[in-house]
Scaffold this active site. Structure first.
Site, PDB file in Angstrom:
ATOM      1  N   ASP A   9       0.870  -1.195   0.000  1.00 15.45           N
ATOM      2  CA  ASP A   9       0.000   0.000   0.000  1.00 15.45           C
ATOM      3  C   ASP A   9       0.901   1.237   0.000  1.00 15.45           C
ATOM      4  OD1 ASP A   9      -1.847   1.993   0.436  1.00 15.45           O
ATOM      5  OD2 ASP A   9      -2.420   1.340   2.457  1.00 15.45           O
ATOM      6  N   ASP A 110      -3.380   2.387  -5.684  1.00 15.21           N
ATOM      7  CA  ASP A 110      -2.106   2.330  -4.956  1.00 15.21           C
ATOM      8  C   ASP A 110      -1.941   1.088  -4.080  1.00 15.21           C
ATOM      9  OD1 ASP A 110      -3.781   3.025  -2.821  1.00 15.21           O
ATOM     10  OD2 ASP A 110      -2.240   4.250  -1.881  1.00 15.21           O
ATOM     11  N   GLU A 111      -2.674   0.042  -4.376  1.00 11.17           N
ATOM     12  CA  GLU A 111      -2.568  -1.182  -3.566  1.00 11.17           C
ATOM     13  C   GLU A 111      -2.602  -2.428  -4.432  1.00 11.17           C
ATOM     14  OE1 GLU A 111      -5.269  -1.661  -0.159  1.00 11.17           O
ATOM     15  OE2 GLU A 111      -5.650   0.477  -0.378  1.00 11.17           O
TER      16      GLU A 111
HETATM   17  P1  TTP Z   1      -5.484   5.417   0.537  1.00 12.16           P
HETATM   18  O1  TTP Z   1      -4.542   4.280   0.332  1.00 12.16           O
HETATM   19  O2  TTP Z   1      -6.716   5.157   1.307  1.00 12.16           O
HETATM   20  O3  TTP Z   1      -4.750   6.627   1.246  1.00 12.16           O
HETATM   21  P2  TTP Z   1      -3.311   7.247   1.065  1.00 12.16           P
HETATM   22  O4  TTP Z   1      -2.463   6.436   0.153  1.00 12.16           O
HETATM   23  O5  TTP Z   1      -3.453   8.684   0.673  1.00 12.16           O
HETATM   24  O6  TTP Z   1      -2.735   7.230   2.543  1.00 12.16           O
HETATM   25  P3  TTP Z   1      -2.199   6.018   3.437  1.00 12.16           P
HETATM   26  O7  TTP Z   1      -0.780   6.348   3.717  1.00 12.16           O
HETATM   27  O8  TTP Z   1      -3.044   6.031   4.650  1.00 12.16           O
HETATM   28  O9  TTP Z   1      -2.359   4.748   2.630  1.00 12.16           O
HETATM   29  O10 TTP Z   1      -5.925   5.992  -0.869  1.00 12.16           O
HETATM   30  C1  TTP Z   1      -5.076   6.025  -2.008  1.00 12.16           C
HETATM   31  C2  TTP Z   1      -5.338   7.280  -2.809  1.00 12.16           C
HETATM   32  O11 TTP Z   1      -6.698   7.314  -3.217  1.00 12.16           O
HETATM   33  C3  TTP Z   1      -5.098   8.552  -2.049  1.00 12.16           C
HETATM   34  O12 TTP Z   1      -3.755   8.995  -2.101  1.00 12.16           O
HETATM   35  C4  TTP Z   1      -6.059   9.513  -2.698  1.00 12.16           C
HETATM   36  C5  TTP Z   1      -7.194   8.653  -3.208  1.00 12.16           C
HETATM   37  N1  TTP Z   1      -8.372   8.798  -2.296  1.00 12.16           N
HETATM   38  C6  TTP Z   1      -9.354   9.734  -2.632  1.00 12.16           C
HETATM   39  O13 TTP Z   1      -9.266  10.406  -3.670  1.00 12.16           O
HETATM   40  N2  TTP Z   1     -10.420   9.900  -1.783  1.00 12.16           N
HETATM   41  C7  TTP Z   1     -10.556   9.181  -0.620  1.00 12.16           C
HETATM   42  O14 TTP Z   1     -11.540   9.386   0.134  1.00 12.16           O
HETATM   43  C8  TTP Z   1      -9.529   8.210  -0.280  1.00 12.16           C
HETATM   44  C9  TTP Z   1      -9.624   7.417   0.985  1.00 12.16           C
HETATM   45  C10 TTP Z   1      -8.473   8.066  -1.158  1.00 12.16           C
HETATM   46 CA    CA Z   2      -2.276   4.173   0.359  1.00 12.58          CA
END
Ligand code: TTP
Ligand code: CA
Length: 362
Positions: A9, A110-111
């Site tokens: 992730d 991103d996962e």
């Molecule tokens: P996430 O993996 O949920 O968050 P993140 O990568 O920003 O942070 P973390 O370090 O906690 O993993 O989401 C991946 C991407 O998806 C994030 O960078 C932006 C997008 N996203 C949105 O546009 N809206 C949202 O509500 C969420 C949760 C994510």
């Molecule tokens: Ca993430």
């Protein structure tokens, strides 16, 4: 052999890319916003870096509220197409570390999950080394960090990756799953949403340990057979779902590093030729044709750039791939002076190839 699964992730993905692109953002709170058509004060937060999170800023929060929490944060608009390109590069790295092309499952921008059972021969020490290597490779090539979870199935791997964040790695062996899960609140169990959490709370089940100990028949009577059984199994750390690409990917691509950073045309075009051979082999194997060709170059300063060409008709000829990829690569060589580190070629807009004419027939 016991399975070994990795979940990767990316950390604060959109904001991390923005930080990478603009060194002046370092040390500042960065908030990436999806502005609505009502202008800059409308819209919601997509994500933010950890400095902004410390100020209480969260994904999906109205941008207005985020501004009031941290007026000196840098607010940037979402650049989705660009993040998708970075995502493709990251996914390419992850896929190349899986047991096979098929042992890879992207679950969001991103996962992804990768099965590495064969690569590590079931050995968790080797699995951890592979996890660390993936983190290094992503950091080196894409200059962003990720968090990695390793476990005997997807459920545990997914929960492990969020255990230490950002830039973490967590390894949970089969015999450690019970301890890992037991003190967690049920909402942390991957797949449990708010509605289920509330229903469980009414039944006085708040921790995974309580859920695992609960009578399965009672769970079935409340949630139905499928979900009741799933809850019981998940709370016990069991999950036998395979790592598998969900939808056939719309692209086929290959990337590789040059032997050393260089602008030597022989070296670059001979590697490109190898990559194209591989790509066309996969195109034929999957019986598809393509409508676009993309060439990617990662330069010695790690900057990544892509160029694409889209056709009116779908094709599957090696000659057409060759002609276009070579031309795009020549443009890169003309426009830049920096050495190339890594190159990639991919075809996209795939469609089934049956009864398909070649471009030469039109
Ligand atoms: P996430 O993996 O949920 O968050 P993140 O990568 O920003 O942070 P973390 O370090 O906690 O993993 O989401 C991946 C991407 O998806 C994030 O960078 C932006 C997008 N996203 C949105 O546009 N809206 C949202 O509500 C969420 C949760 C994510
Ligand atoms: Ca993430």
């Amino acid at each position: 052999m016991e399975r070994v699964i990795i979940h990767v992730d990316m950390d604060y993905f959109y904001a991390a890319i923005e930080e990478r692109e603009d060194p002046a953002l370092k040390g500042k709170a960065v908030v990436v916003c999806m502005y609505s058509n009502r202008g800059e004060s409308g819209g919601a937060v997509s994500t933010s870096n950890y400095i902004a999170r410390d100020a209480g800023i969260r994904s999906a929060m109205p941008c207005k509220l985020a501004i009031s929490k941290k007026p000196d944060a840098v607010f940037l608009p979402v650049r989705k197409a660009f993040y998708e390109e970075v995502s493709e590069n990251v996914m390419e790295i992850l896929r190349s570390n899986a047991d096979s092309e098929e042992a890879f499952e992207k679950i969001s921008i991103d996962e992804a999950f990768l099965e590495i059972t064969e690569s590590c021969n079931g050995d968790y020490d080797i699995a951890k080394e592979i996890g660390l290597r993936i983190k290094e490779e992503v950091k080196l090539k894409e200059r962003i960090t990720c968090s990695v979870g390793i476990g005997p199935n997807k459920l545990i791997a997914k929960m492990a990756s969020s255990f230490r964040k950002p830039d973490g790695i967590t390894v949970i062996r089969q015999e450690e799953t019970e301890d890992f899960l037991k003190s967690m609140p049920v909402k942390k169990l991957w797949g449990i949403g708010k509605v289920t959490e509330d229903k469980l709370a009414e039944m006085e089940i708040t921790t995974v340990e309580e859920l695992a100990a609960f009578d399965v028949m009672e769970l079935i009577s409340v949630f139905g057979k499928k979900k009741g059984m799933w809850l019981k199994k998940a709370a016990s750390g069991q999950d036998d779902s395979p790592v598998k690409e969900r939808t056939a990917s719309d692209q086929i691509g290959r990337m590789a590093s040059l032997k050393n950073d260089s602008r030597n045309e022989n070296m670059i075009f001979s590697l490109l030729d190898e990559l194209m051979e591989d790509v066309i082999g996969k195109v034929k194997k999957r019986k598809v044709s393509f409508r676009s060709v993309t060439v990617t170059v990662i330069f010695s300063n790690f900057k990544t750039s892509t160029k694409s060409k889209t056709f009116n008709h779908a094709v599957n000829d090696r000659e057409i791939l060759d002609e276009n990829a070579v031309e795009l690569m020549k443009q890169f060589l003309e426009e830049s002076t920096i050495n190339f580190r890594r190159i990639g070629v991919r075809v996209g807009n795939l469609q089934e190839s049956t009864g398909q004419k070649s471009l030469f027939d039109f």
